[in-house]
Design an enzyme around this catalytic site. Structure first.
Site, PDB file in Angstrom:
ATOM      1  N   SER A 103      83.127  49.254   7.039  1.00  0.00           N
ATOM      2  CA  SER A 103      81.723  49.102   7.406  1.00  0.00           C
ATOM      3  C   SER A 103      80.967  48.946   6.103  1.00  0.00           C
ATOM      4  CB  SER A 103      81.201  50.337   8.142  1.00  0.00           C
ATOM      5  OG  SER A 103      81.905  50.545   9.333  1.00  0.00           O
ATOM      6  N   CYS A 104      79.955  48.100   6.088  1.00  0.00           N
ATOM      7  CA  CYS A 104      79.132  47.925   4.892  1.00  0.00           C
ATOM      8  C   CYS A 104      77.692  47.796   5.348  1.00  0.00           C
ATOM      9  CB  CYS A 104      79.570  46.692   4.107  1.00  0.00           C
ATOM     10  SG  CYS A 104      78.720  46.511   2.529  1.00  0.00           S
ATOM     11  N   VAL A 105      76.853  48.695   4.884  1.00  0.00           N
ATOM     12  CA  VAL A 105      75.458  48.704   5.304  1.00  0.00           C
ATOM     13  C   VAL A 105      74.527  48.796   4.100  1.00  0.00           C
ATOM     14  CG1 VAL A 105      75.974  49.758   7.538  1.00  0.00           C
ATOM     15  CG2 VAL A 105      75.437  51.217   5.599  1.00  0.00           C
TER      16      VAL A 105
END
Length: 126
Positions: A103-105
Site C-alpha cells: 500500500s502506498c499513500v
C-alpha cells in the site's frame, strides 16, 4: 511469544514503541524514516536520497531479525507528496525485487517532516 527487535544500525524509536516485533515467524516493523542512525539526524536531500536511507534502515531491522528484503510479505509506504511516487518507486524497486504486496499513500505530515516512511511485514524462518 513476542520478541522485540533492536539494532543500533537503524534509528532509535522516537516514541514508546519498538523498531520491530517478531511473533512466531512473522516480523512486524515500525515505520522507518530517513534518519541516519549514526547521528540521529534526518538525511538532507530529495525523495531519492531520503528513500535510500529508509531502505538502509529497513534492511538493518530485517537483518537483525534474521531475514531480508526477499522475505518481505507486505509493505506500507507513506509519502508526504504523491508527486514523489515515481522517484520513490525507482528506489523501492531496487530493494523489493520480489514485489511484495504494498500500500502506498500520501499523508499530510510525517515525523520530523520527512518525505517518506516504510513499514514491513516479513517472514522469518527458524
Amino acid at each position: 511469544m513476542l520478541k522485540k527487535i533492536y539494532t543500533s544500525n537503524a534509528p532509535e524509536a522516537i516514541g514508546p514503541y519498538s523498531q520491530a516485533i517478531l511473533f512466531n515467524e512473522l516480523l512486524f516493523s515500525s515505520g522507518q524514516i530517513p534518519v541516519n542512525p549514526a547521528n540521529g539526524e534526518v538525511v538532507q536531500g530529495d525523495i531519492t536520497v531520503q528513500a535510500e536511507q529508509v531502505m538502509k534502515n529497513v534492511g538493518a531491522v530485517l537483518k537483525e531479525a534474521g531475514t531480508g528484503f526477499a522475505s518481505v510479505i507486505k509493505t506500507t509506504c507513506f509519502l508526504s507528496d504523491m508527486g514523489d511516487f515515481a522517484a520513490f518507486n525507482e528506489v523501492y524497486g531496487k530493494y523489493f525485487t520480489e514485489k511484495p504486496a504494498r500500500s502506498c499513500v500520501a499523508v499530510k505530515t510525517l515525523p520530523k517532516n520527512v518525505l517518506c516512511e516504510v513499514e514491513v511485514i516479513a517472514a522469518v524462518e527458524k
